[in-house]
Write an enzyme that holds these catalytic residues in place. Structure first.
Site, PDB file in Angstrom:
ATOM      1  N   TYR A 131       0.842  -1.201   0.000  1.00  0.00           N
ATOM      2  CA  TYR A 131       0.000   0.000   0.000  1.00  0.00           C
ATOM      3  C   TYR A 131       0.878   1.252   0.000  1.00  0.00           C
ATOM      4  O   TYR A 131       1.956   1.263   0.603  1.00  0.00           O
ATOM      5  CB  TYR A 131      -0.879   0.025   1.254  1.00  0.00           C
ATOM      6  CG  TYR A 131      -1.790  -1.167   1.390  1.00  0.00           C
ATOM      7  CD1 TYR A 131      -3.108  -1.112   0.942  1.00  0.00           C
ATOM      8  CD2 TYR A 131      -1.324  -2.356   1.969  1.00  0.00           C
ATOM      9  CE1 TYR A 131      -3.948  -2.209   1.080  1.00  0.00           C
ATOM     10  CE2 TYR A 131      -2.157  -3.459   2.098  1.00  0.00           C
ATOM     11  CZ  TYR A 131      -3.470  -3.379   1.652  1.00  0.00           C
ATOM     12  OH  TYR A 131      -4.285  -4.464   1.786  1.00  0.00           O
ATOM     13  N   HIS A 171     -10.290   5.273  -1.391  1.00  0.00           N
ATOM     14  CA  HIS A 171     -10.661   3.863  -1.248  1.00  0.00           C
ATOM     15  C   HIS A 171      -9.402   2.993  -1.141  1.00  0.00           C
ATOM     16  O   HIS A 171      -8.530   3.055  -1.998  1.00  0.00           O
ATOM     17  CB  HIS A 171     -11.522   3.374  -2.425  1.00  0.00           C
ATOM     18  CG  HIS A 171     -12.439   2.242  -2.064  1.00  0.00           C
ATOM     19  ND1 HIS A 171     -13.766   2.437  -1.774  1.00  0.00           N
ATOM     20  CD2 HIS A 171     -12.215   0.927  -1.935  1.00  0.00           C
ATOM     21  CE1 HIS A 171     -14.315   1.274  -1.498  1.00  0.00           C
ATOM     22  NE2 HIS A 171     -13.391   0.344  -1.579  1.00  0.00           N
ATOM     23  N   VAL A 172      -9.352   2.202  -0.070  1.00  0.00           N
ATOM     24  CA  VAL A 172      -8.198   1.321   0.158  1.00  0.00           C
ATOM     25  C   VAL A 172      -7.930   0.444  -1.056  1.00  0.00           C
ATOM     26  O   VAL A 172      -8.847  -0.176  -1.594  1.00  0.00           O
ATOM     27  CB  VAL A 172      -8.443   0.430   1.396  1.00  0.00           C
ATOM     28  CG1 VAL A 172      -7.470  -0.730   1.421  1.00  0.00           C
ATOM     29  CG2 VAL A 172      -8.306   1.245   2.678  1.00  0.00           C
ATOM     30  N   HIS A 173      -6.681   0.443  -1.507  1.00  0.00           N
ATOM     31  CA  HIS A 173      -6.330  -0.421  -2.632  1.00  0.00           C
ATOM     32  C   HIS A 173      -4.937  -1.006  -2.460  1.00  0.00           C
ATOM     33  O   HIS A 173      -3.990  -0.286  -2.172  1.00  0.00           O
ATOM     34  CB  HIS A 173      -6.442   0.333  -3.965  1.00  0.00           C
ATOM     35  CG  HIS A 173      -5.715   1.646  -4.022  1.00  0.00           C
ATOM     36  ND1 HIS A 173      -6.183   2.796  -3.411  1.00  0.00           N
ATOM     37  CD2 HIS A 173      -4.554   1.999  -4.633  1.00  0.00           C
ATOM     38  CE1 HIS A 173      -5.340   3.796  -3.639  1.00  0.00           C
ATOM     39  NE2 HIS A 173      -4.338   3.350  -4.370  1.00  0.00           N
ATOM     40  N   LEU A 174      -4.869  -2.313  -2.641  1.00  0.00           N
ATOM     41  CA  LEU A 174      -3.604  -3.044  -2.553  1.00  0.00           C
ATOM     42  C   LEU A 174      -2.961  -3.103  -3.938  1.00  0.00           C
ATOM     43  O   LEU A 174      -3.557  -3.615  -4.891  1.00  0.00           O
ATOM     44  CB  LEU A 174      -3.864  -4.461  -2.040  1.00  0.00           C
ATOM     45  CG  LEU A 174      -2.666  -5.417  -2.057  1.00  0.00           C
ATOM     46  CD1 LEU A 174      -1.573  -4.971  -1.100  1.00  0.00           C
ATOM     47  CD2 LEU A 174      -3.124  -6.844  -1.723  1.00  0.00           C
TER      48      LEU A 174
END
Length: 254
Positions: free
Chosen positions: A162, A170-173
């Site tokens: 991350y 928005h959380v994004h890997l």
DNA sequence: GTTCTAGAAC
DNA sequence: GTTCTAGAAC
């Protein structure tokens, strides 16, 4: 044998459901306050039946230059909200299941560059708690699966992690191959965001949540983006992006 | 996050 | 003169 963990590999399927959008709307309406995103921005849907002027919390900008409402750039159309839109688009989806969706990065910084996103509304790592631990582990597992399925025969090394301070909401890997062979990799910020501690390993995030129940980001992250360009394979310093790119070729497999 | 471009660096 | 970087952008 069918692996029950990954029943929804999407290839040519167009009619797949998009549970995230519906879930998100429902939550907002019901007054559930588990979303810390302070965006009236997401309400710019034209056909929700909610009168535009009826929500005092929506500080919409008065119409400018005589343009109609559909050209407003402040709400859903803002660039930082782009992932929320892309993740809903079946054409972008490489994989999905009940918990997550995977899309290709729109501006890939390597030959392979995917983003794993949860359907659940998670603004950033700051909002992550122990209740998300299994979700984070699942995102990691899905990342490994996508690598296996789409680059399994490649010799490329991959990393998953991350950005300490992401630009996109928005959380994004990030799941990214380590060739960094891409015309979209153009500047020092691009390089350092994947090749300094600005890039936080997925495993490290999982362990942080496991141990401390939350994710803490160290100070001084913005400065890392300005560090001199250093090869991630042999540590050599390179004076410019073009020279770094030329140098990287010698680390390509085969 | 990207595009555009002035002016620094070469 | 050309390449390259880095900051503003409706």
């Amino acid at each position: 044998m069918v692996n029950e963990l990954y029943p929804y590999i999407v290839e040519f399927e167009e009619e797949a459901k998009s549970p995230g959008l519906e879930t998100h709307r429902k939550r907002k309406r019901s007054g559930n306050s588990d979303s810390i995103e302070g965006d009236a921005a997401q309400e710019a849907e034209p056909s929700t039946g909610l009168a535009p002027g009826s929500d005092p919390s929506q500080c919409s900008v008065p119409t400018k230059k005589g343009k109609d409402a559909s050209t407003k750039k402040e709400s859903l159309g803002h660039w930082s909200q782009g992932l929320k839109i892309s993740m809903q688009d079946p054409k972008m989806q490489v994989y999905k299941d009940e918990q997550v969706v995977v899309i290709k990065d729109k501006y890939p910084k390597a030959r392979h560059h995917w983003l794993v996103l949860p359907w659940a509304s998670l603004a950033s790592l700051k909002a992550v708690t122990r209740e998300h631990l299994e979700l984070l582990k699942h995102m990691h597992t899905v990342g490994e699966k996508v690598i296996a399925d789409f680059a399994g025969s490649s010799k490329l090394r991959f990393r998953m992690g991350y950005h300490a301070i992401p630009s996109m909401s928005h959380v994004h890997l990030h799941v990214i191959s380590q060739d960094f062979d891409s015309p979209c990799l153009k500047n020092k910020k691009h390089w350092n965001s994947f090749n300094t501690e600005y890039f936080i390993e997925s495993q490290a995030v999982i362990e942080m949540v496991q141990e401390g129940g939350r994710v803490t980001v160290q100070d001084g992250m913005p400065e890392l983006l300005k560090l001199p360009l250093r090869c991630h394979e042999c540590q050599q310093l390179l004076p410019s992006i073009p020279q770094l790119k030329e140098h990287l070729r010698k680390h390509w497999p085969q």
